[in-house]
Design an enzyme around this catalytic site. Structure first.
Site, mmCIF file in Angstrom:
data_model
loop_
_atom_site.group_PDB
_atom_site.id
_atom_site.type_symbol
_atom_site.label_atom_id
_atom_site.label_comp_id
_atom_site.label_asym_id
_atom_site.label_seq_id
_atom_site.Cartn_x
_atom_site.Cartn_y
_atom_site.Cartn_z
ATOM 1 N N CYS A 56 11.962 1.451 -71.817
ATOM 2 C CA CYS A 56 12.064 2.906 -71.764
ATOM 3 C C CYS A 56 11.435 3.425 -70.460
ATOM 4 C CB CYS A 56 11.323 3.534 -72.934
ATOM 5 S SG CYS A 56 12.144 3.320 -74.517
ATOM 6 N N GLU A 58 9.236 5.795 -70.059
ATOM 7 C CA GLU A 58 7.786 5.981 -70.161
ATOM 8 C C GLU A 58 7.057 4.652 -69.971
ATOM 9 O OE1 GLU A 58 10.220 6.844 -72.240
ATOM 10 O OE2 GLU A 58 9.567 8.343 -73.697
HETATM 11 N N1 THU Z 1 14.810 5.709 -73.969
HETATM 12 C C1 THU Z 1 13.760 5.953 -73.129
HETATM 13 O O1 THU Z 1 13.804 5.623 -71.928
HETATM 14 N N2 THU Z 1 12.656 6.553 -73.641
HETATM 15 C C2 THU Z 1 12.510 6.939 -74.933
HETATM 16 O O2 THU Z 1 11.432 7.379 -75.323
HETATM 17 C C3 THU Z 1 13.654 6.865 -75.841
HETATM 18 C C4 THU Z 1 14.815 6.061 -75.368
HETATM 19 C C5 THU Z 1 16.003 5.033 -73.436
HETATM 20 C C6 THU Z 1 16.176 3.622 -73.903
HETATM 21 C C7 THU Z 1 17.664 3.394 -73.740
HETATM 22 O O3 THU Z 1 17.915 2.914 -72.426
HETATM 23 C C8 THU Z 1 18.266 4.788 -73.881
HETATM 24 O O4 THU Z 1 17.174 5.708 -73.817
HETATM 25 C C9 THU Z 1 19.025 4.999 -75.190
HETATM 26 O O5 THU Z 1 18.236 4.630 -76.261
#
Ligand code: THU
Length: 151
Positions: A56, A58
């Site tokens: 993710c 973060e």
């Molecule tokens: N995702 C994030 O980068 N941060 C989050 O807190 C929630 C989800 C991303 C992971 C994945 O690449 C995309 O969002 C769809 O789930």
């Protein structure tokens, strides 16, 4: 924290989202971490053909500050996500950090003795929802429970 600082942090997160590697979901997320000295460190999501290995935004940003020795410096984070269309990021709902990211952010929150501000913005910029991390992750488990930082 002034509105200008929050707006700047959200802009940095939106800029980071443009560097997402998300060929599978098509959902681009950017995160911007504000440190005590006012500096900003960003990250974007990094997907993988083995889907479960995805990082993710973060988490990517948190890895950067941890590797620089700045994990105790975090005061706020902004998160922006949506589907890109041209230069725009579509999406009217604020993107909230997933459960794993809340836990990862908590590590820095406890190490910096700060209940960090979490600003969640929609891709189109129309909506921002702001929280303290303790609202998003109540009764957390963290360094304090292992005696690494004081309660
Ligand atoms: N995702 C994030 O980068 N941060 C989050 O807190 C929630 C989800 C991303 C992971 C994945 O690449 C995309 O969002 C769809 O789930």
């Amino acid at each position: 924290m002034t509105d200008d600082v929050v707006d700047g942090l959200i802009d940095a997160a939106r800029d980071a989202a443009s560097r997402a590697y998300a060929p599978y979901s098509g959902f681009h997320v950017g995160a911007a971490l504000l440190l005590k000295d006012g500096s900003v460190v960003t990250g974007a999501n990094v997907e993988n053909a083995s889907y479960g290995l995805t990082l993710c935004a973060e988490t990517a940003a948190m890895a950067k500050i941890a590797n620089e020795g700045w994990i105790g410096e975090l005061v706020a984070v902004a998160i922006v996500g949506g589907r890109p269309e041209g230069d725009a990021l579509l999406g009217r709902d604020p993107v909230h950090p997933c459960g794993r990211c809340r836990q990862i952010l908590n590590e820095a929150a406890e190490q910096s003795s700060t209940d960090i501000d979490v600003h969640c913005a929609s891709g189109d910029g129309s909506t921002v929802a702001s929280y303290k991390l303790s609202e998003l992750l109540p009764h957390s488990f963290g360094p304090k429970d292992l005696g690494v930082v004081n309660k």
